[in-house]
Design a protein around this motif. Structure first.
Motif, PDB file in Angstrom:
ATOM      1  N   ARG A  15       0.977  -1.366   0.132  1.00 47.71           N
ATOM      2  CA  ARG A  15       0.075  -0.229  -0.389  1.00 47.71           C
ATOM      3  C   ARG A  15       0.997   1.264  -0.092  1.00 47.71           C
ATOM      4  NH1 ARG A  15      -4.350   0.932   2.887  1.00 47.71           N
ATOM      5  NH2 ARG A  15      -4.176  -1.760   3.701  1.00 47.71           N
ATOM      6  N   ARG A  31      -5.264  -1.517  -5.950  1.00 47.24           N
ATOM      7  CA  ARG A  31      -6.466  -0.661  -5.290  1.00 47.24           C
ATOM      8  C   ARG A  31      -5.476   0.333  -4.352  1.00 47.24           C
ATOM      9  NH1 ARG A  31      -7.490  -6.531  -5.965  1.00 47.24           N
ATOM     10  NH2 ARG A  31      -9.267  -6.371  -7.323  1.00 47.24           N
ATOM     11  N   HIS A  32      -4.302  -0.110  -3.584  1.00 42.35           N
ATOM     12  CA  HIS A  32      -4.146   0.516  -2.648  1.00 42.35           C
ATOM     13  C   HIS A  32      -2.661   0.988  -3.332  1.00 42.35           C
ATOM     14  CE1 HIS A  32      -6.637  -1.362  -0.292  1.00 42.35           C
ATOM     15  NE2 HIS A  32      -6.109  -2.565  -0.024  1.00 42.35           N
TER      16      HIS A  32
END
Length: 334
Positions: free
Chosen positions: A213, A239-240
């Protein structure tokens, strides 16, 4: 996938990289050449709020998160505070409005993923795609470290892999540059053909393992061999993280000449393609453009910034144009 392993397999030590000097910089890069790009990296921007002219804005509202925020403290609300920072649970418990105080992360890890497979050892006009990718990655490494973020990367070839964990140090940057040179100098016309399907996806799987992330991930490649698994991995890491795709192409992929005879080989069998045939030429162009169309579909689907690089022109002007290069009031890079 470790740098030490890659050095052994490549047969090139860190010291030998410094001594590498080949004739044509359009075919192979040298460490001195990559280091010479440092002064030209100032003014490049890999941060949120890109200027309107920057491709990082994206045609489809590309998303860039920037540095993350760290929670620091709670304090009573003061006039002018952003109401969105009010902590309603603490406010209800104390009877007085409280806000959460955040500070921006001091640095942010960046991972530069650079393709140096044999498919990148191709160029018809200015330089090899492998050279363009190496130069662009070097510019990014210099700029990212200069703006205070951690820099690392994965450099990979058909039989080469070097992993440098992101660190805010000149040493990490220099390890990355040396790995670029080692991988680049394994590319040669008489190199044996290595059938390693899935190499690209294996590298992307390593990226998802390292960058869980809040990373900035730049992928510089011709995206040869992409499939449904590739898209799944790209979607997972986006997504992160902030993922920027940098497809490297050659001008011939956009317009194949009508009088060109191509001999294509897999190391065992070969076939001659005569582009004077309109049907053959169209099929080749459809194959070349199909890969770019797939990347543009990912851009739209996952709101990914795309920086298309061409091996048909110099790298520095392209990077300045694509990243929203800015000048300061004295006419120098901002």
């Amino acid at each position: 996938m470790r740098d030490r392993t890659a050095r052994t397999r490549a047969g090139l030590s860190a010291n030998s990289v410094d001594r590498i000097q080949l004739g044509d910089p359009r075919i192979h890069v040298t460490l001195s050449h990559l280091r010479s790009l440092e002064s030209q990296a100032r003014g490049l921007r890999f941060l949120p709020r890109q200027p309107a002219a920057s491709v990082l804005n994206g045609r489809h509202a590309s998303r860039l998160r920037g540095r993350g925020l760290n929670f620091e403290d709670l304090r009573e609300y003061l006039p002018g505070d952003d109401p969105r920072t009010i902590d309603w649970k603490v406010t209800a418990r104390t009877g007085k409005p409280h806000v959460r105080v955040y500070s921006e992360e001091r640095d942010r890890p960046a991972l530069l993923v650079v393709d140096q497979r044999m498919s990148m050892f191709f160029g018809t006009r200015h330089a090899m795609k492998s050279v363009t990718a190496a130069e662009a990655a070097s510019l990014a490494a210099f700029r990212i470290l200069d703006q205070g973020d951690r820099v690392g990367g994965i450099v990979f070839g058909d039989d080469f892999a070097a992993e440098i964990r992101p660190r805010a140090s000149v040493r990490a940057r220099d390890q990355f540059l040396a790995s670029l040179v080692r991988a680049n100098h394994l590319l040669r016309a008489d190199a044996p053909i290595t059938d390693t399907p899935g190499t690209f996806n294996q590298v992307l799987a390593s990226v998802t393992r390292i960058a869980r992330r809040n990373h900035l991930i730049l992928i510089l490649s011709d995206f040869d061999g992409i499939d449904e698994t590739t898209e799944t991995l790209i979607a997972q890491m986006s997504r992160h993280n902030d993922v920027v795709l940098c497809p490297v192409t050659d001008p011939i992929s956009r317009q194949i000449p009508e009088d060109l005879n191509l001999v294509v080989s897999n190391g065992v069998l070969q076939v001659e393609l005569d582009t004077s045939s309109g049907d053959t030429r169209q099929r080749l162009q459809d194959f070349s453009s199909g890969r770019i169309q797939e990347i543009l579909a990912w851009q739209k689907r996952y709101r990914l910034p795309v920086l298309p690089l061409s091996a048909g022109e110099e790298t520095v002007p392209q990077m300045r144009r694509l990243t929203g290069f800015r000048l300061d009031q004295n006419g120098g890079p901002a």
